[in-house]
Design an enzyme around this catalytic site. Structure first.
Site, short mmCIF file in Angstrom:
data_model
loop_
_atom_site.label_atom_id
_atom_site.label_comp_id
_atom_site.label_asym_id
_atom_site.label_seq_id
_atom_site.Cartn_x
_atom_site.Cartn_y
_atom_site.Cartn_z
N SER A 1 43.16 39.38 43.49
CA SER A 1 43.33 38.50 41.94
C SER A 1 44.76 39.50 41.12
CB SER A 1 42.47 38.66 41.28
OG SER A 1 42.09 38.45 39.61
N TYR B 1 33.50 42.67 40.09
CA TYR B 1 33.81 41.43 40.58
C TYR B 1 35.82 42.25 40.97
CZ TYR B 1 37.86 37.82 41.25
OH TYR B 1 38.15 36.83 42.03
N LYS C 1 37.58 43.33 44.55
CA LYS C 1 39.02 42.95 45.45
C LYS C 1 39.98 44.52 45.40
CE LYS C 1 38.29 38.44 45.26
NZ LYS C 1 38.41 37.69 46.57
#
Ligand code: NAD
Ligand code: UD1
Length: 338
Positions: free
Chosen positions: A123, A147, A151
């Site tokens: 992302s 989050y 990643k």
């Protein structure tokens, strides 16, 4: 044969359509924690081809390895994971468990089966606060929430893995803001509960499920004061995965590549486009900034073009028209009445 973890989800389902249309055989592996079985049926309807669908969790190493082995896959596209920023702050261990440990189990299963080609869903969040815009792949990496950190940890793990064994072929794809739906109106984004992201919220306002949109801040240093993002049609994004797999078929290495349009649009741009596409008003109220939001960012998308021969083909109008068709045909998502 391509093994697709999380293939029943929003981006995964659209990617399965494009993989099938490109002639690949597909096995989906999904625990349906954030998706519906119906999505996989509709994928097959759109593509006019069948695919295998296995219900399973990536954290269940034995089941995962058995499914990967049985599929005979030569490559994996790994979408499975959790993606709600707010929830990741409240329940960090759940995110490390699903996103990080789940990926460790997947890589172990791949190694055991001799499958060493992987496309991973990363992302733009891994760039953190922009130092230079547009974001290029060599921008400094950091995380501003749990989050994003999961990643970043997985990205680092993949780079370490490739350094240890150069036979791995790894494509780390950094998505910008995926929106839109398949042009058939049969598959699309089906968020559970109140949507966190802009487009599904706007669509639910237009269809009359919600009264108005909250615009989170209009005092940013942007042309109209609202947040600017790089929105990318989910079908363009899906096609980027097909191109990435083609690239990895011909090249070894571990590459990180932005998948974005390369242009920024504001919240009010999106509202106006959606009103034009739907012919419905989208009333909004301006509220305070949302904690953790960045003012503006967009991609330098030139590496994807150079390496994969890929770039976006669908503009804001198509993104909004396709979102509207999906929303209108499925006002309550896959489950019908909710
Ligand atoms: P999604 O929630 O619609 O799809 C994820 C799928 O993975 C779901 O079908 C879910 O049931 C499945 N899944 C979750 N945990 C699992 C587990 N432990 N085992 C097996 N299956 C599991 O999300 P999406 O929007 O399609 O995103 C796909 C990937 O792309 C995610 O990794 C996400 O973090 C990443 N990503 C998404 C966006 C976005 O805005 N949608 C942006 C950047 C990156
Ligand atoms: C969010 C995540 C990001 C993730 C991305 C995936 C946060 C803080 N960030 O990013 O980690 O990678 O989704 O697409 O959650 N907006 C409104 N009203 C709304 C919803 C959004 O005004 O009801 C605005 C936001 O302030 C932002 C823009 O719309 O300016 C886009 O928001 P959103 O769709 O949530 O995506 P991101 O904030 O880019």
């Amino acid at each position: 044969m391509i093994f697709v973890t999380g293939g029943a989800g929003y981006i995964g389902s659209h990617t399965c359509v494009e993989l099938l249309m490109a002639g690949h055989d597909v096995t989906v592996y999904d625990n349906f924690s954030n998706s519906q079985w119906e999505a996989t049926e509709r994928v097959q309807r759109i593509a006019g081809r069948t695919m295998a669908v296995v219900r399973g969790d990536i954290r269940d190493g034995a089941a995962l390895q058995a499914a990967l082995h049985a599929s005979g896959a030569k490559a994996v596209v790994h979408f499975a994971g959790l993606k709600a920023v707010g929830e990741s702050e409240a329940e960090p261990l759940k995110y490390y468990d699903n996103n990080v440990l789940g990926t460790v189990r997947l890589l172990e299963a791949m190694a055991a089966c001799g499958v060493k080609t992987l496309v991973f869903s990363s992302s733009a969040t891994v760039y953190g606060v922009p130092e230079v815009l547009p974001y290029r792949e060599d921008h400094r990496l950091s995380a501003t929430n749990t989050y994003g950190m999961t990643k970043l940890v997985v990205e680092n793990m993949l780079r370490d893995l490739h350094r240890s064994d150069a036979d791995w072929r790894i494509g780390i794809l950094r998505y910008f803001n995926p929106v839109g739906a398949h042009s058939s109106g049969l598959i699309g984004e089906d968020p559970q509960g109140t949507p966190n992201n802009l487009m599904p919220y706007v669509a639910q306002v237009a269809v009359g499920r919600r009264e108005f949109l909250n615009v989170w801040g209009n005092d940013y240093p942007t042309p109209d004061g609202t947040g600017v993002r790089d929105y990318i049609h989910v079908v363009d994004l899906a096609l980027g995965h097909v191109k990435a797999l083609d690239y990895l078929g011909a090249n070894t290495g571990c590459v990180s590549v932005n998948l974005g349009a390369g242009v920024g649009h504001s919240v009010l741009d999106m509202v106006r486009s959606f009103e034009a596409a739907s012919g419905r008003p989208v009333p909004f109220k301006v509220g305070p900034r949302r904690a953790g939001d960045l003012d503006a960012y967009w991609a330098d998308a030139s590496l994807a073009q150079a390496l994969f021969g890929w770039r976006v083909e669908r503009g804001l109008d198509v993104m909004c028209e396709d979102t509207w068709r999906w929303q209108n045909m499925n006002p309550n998502g896959y489950k019908g009445e909710k």
